[in-house]
Design an enzyme around this catalytic site. Sequence first.
Site, PDB file in Angstrom:
ATOM      1  NE  ARG A   9      50.136  24.173  12.372  1.00 20.91           N
ATOM      2  CZ  ARG A   9      49.708  25.201  13.084  1.00 20.91           C
ATOM      3  NH1 ARG A   9      48.550  25.779  12.792  1.00 20.91           N
ATOM      4  NH2 ARG A   9      50.441  25.692  14.075  1.00 20.91           N
ATOM      5  CG  HIS A  23      50.866  34.336  14.637  1.00 22.65           C
ATOM      6  ND1 HIS A  23      50.588  34.025  13.327  1.00 22.65           N
ATOM      7  CD2 HIS A  23      50.784  33.169  15.314  1.00 22.65           C
ATOM      8  CE1 HIS A  23      50.325  32.729  13.223  1.00 22.65           C
ATOM      9  NE2 HIS A  23      50.443  32.177  14.420  1.00 22.65           N
ATOM     10  CB  CYS A  73      44.343  30.873  13.720  1.00 19.85           C
ATOM     11  SG  CYS A  73      42.851  29.947  14.141  1.00 19.85           S
TER      12      CYS A  73
END
Length: 314
Positions: free
Chosen positions: A17, A212, A243
């Site tokens: 994902r 992250h 993102c």
Amino acid sequence: MNYECKEPLIVQEVAPRDGLQIEKQWVETEDKIALIDGLSACGFTRIEAGSFVSPKAIPALRDGDAVFNGIRRSLRTIYVALVPNVKGAERALAAQADELNLVMSASQTHNRANMRMSCETSLAGFGDVVRLVRGDADVTLNATVATAFGCPFEGRIDEERVVSIARTYREMGIAGVTLADTTGMANPRQVARLVARVLEHVPAADLTLHFHNTRGLGLANVLAAYDAGARRFDAALGSLGGCPFAPGASGNICTEDLVNMCDEMEIPTGVDLQKLIVLSRTLPALVGHEVSGQVAKAGRNCDLHPAPEYVRTI
Ligand code: COA
Ligand code: ZN
């Protein structure tokens, strides 16, 4: 710091994902399925296998339905789907996702960039999803607080706001809560403080940390959170991810680097590092570029045994 704690650390693999959502090169549905099946074989108990968002927002994951329907499900694995709204939840349920992960940012500006709506509108939609899922004993809910440790648009995020959103999720009937450091702005002391505060309202078994590695602090943040009592962490094979609606976003913490750290510190994860490394080495061919994980390049410490001749003779 308590480096003697050996309680299991649960790794939720998110490469299918978060990892693939930002990739420019199209990854075929069958290759996504093979990746997820390969991850299932590594022993993960949780895999975020895709998202059910607008195909215009994230074209790379527009085949989520086919992916969920094509994977070989391990009975010990929970397959999670990220959803932004009721339409996504309906699609995820039709594809038999085990858990829905709703996402809203602590920052209004990032929520508008990512979800094209205010936080209030996001929360109202989550209420609709809770009502949709209620009564379905086979499906669990998680909700993410994105930009929980800092926002690329707004900068510092008020910790009180993050705690309050986590409490709101729980009061709405959403059991799982993820604190996400969307663009790698967290530091270990901040992480320890916020995790301790959130654990006053969310049991450790329901809390996930999502880091992250944008500024290289990813694994330091994991240790700080683990020592503060967190037990579940998102990570992406090969450190893929990011993102697309956050400026400067880059990869998640790297799963094989995290599992290697845990193995070396004797913190159980249940994940087979050797299989993971083999799988990680297939990523450059899949995504069309080198990936930034370290351990897949260096190998494990124990791969150096038996020691080369020159070491043995010293
Ligand atoms: N799945 C598929 N299609 C969806 C959808 C979903 N979950 N939600 C909305 N759509 C479709 C609508 O049907 C509509 O289609 P149409 O143009 O063919 O009529 C179109 O998308 C626009 O719908 P709207 O409700 O107006 O959405 P929007 O344009 O305001 O975008 C989101 C809102 C939330 C759907 C979109 O911003 C989104 O998907 N964001 C997710 C981003 C993401 O995944 N970020 C990374 C993970 S944190
Ligand atoms: Zn992320």
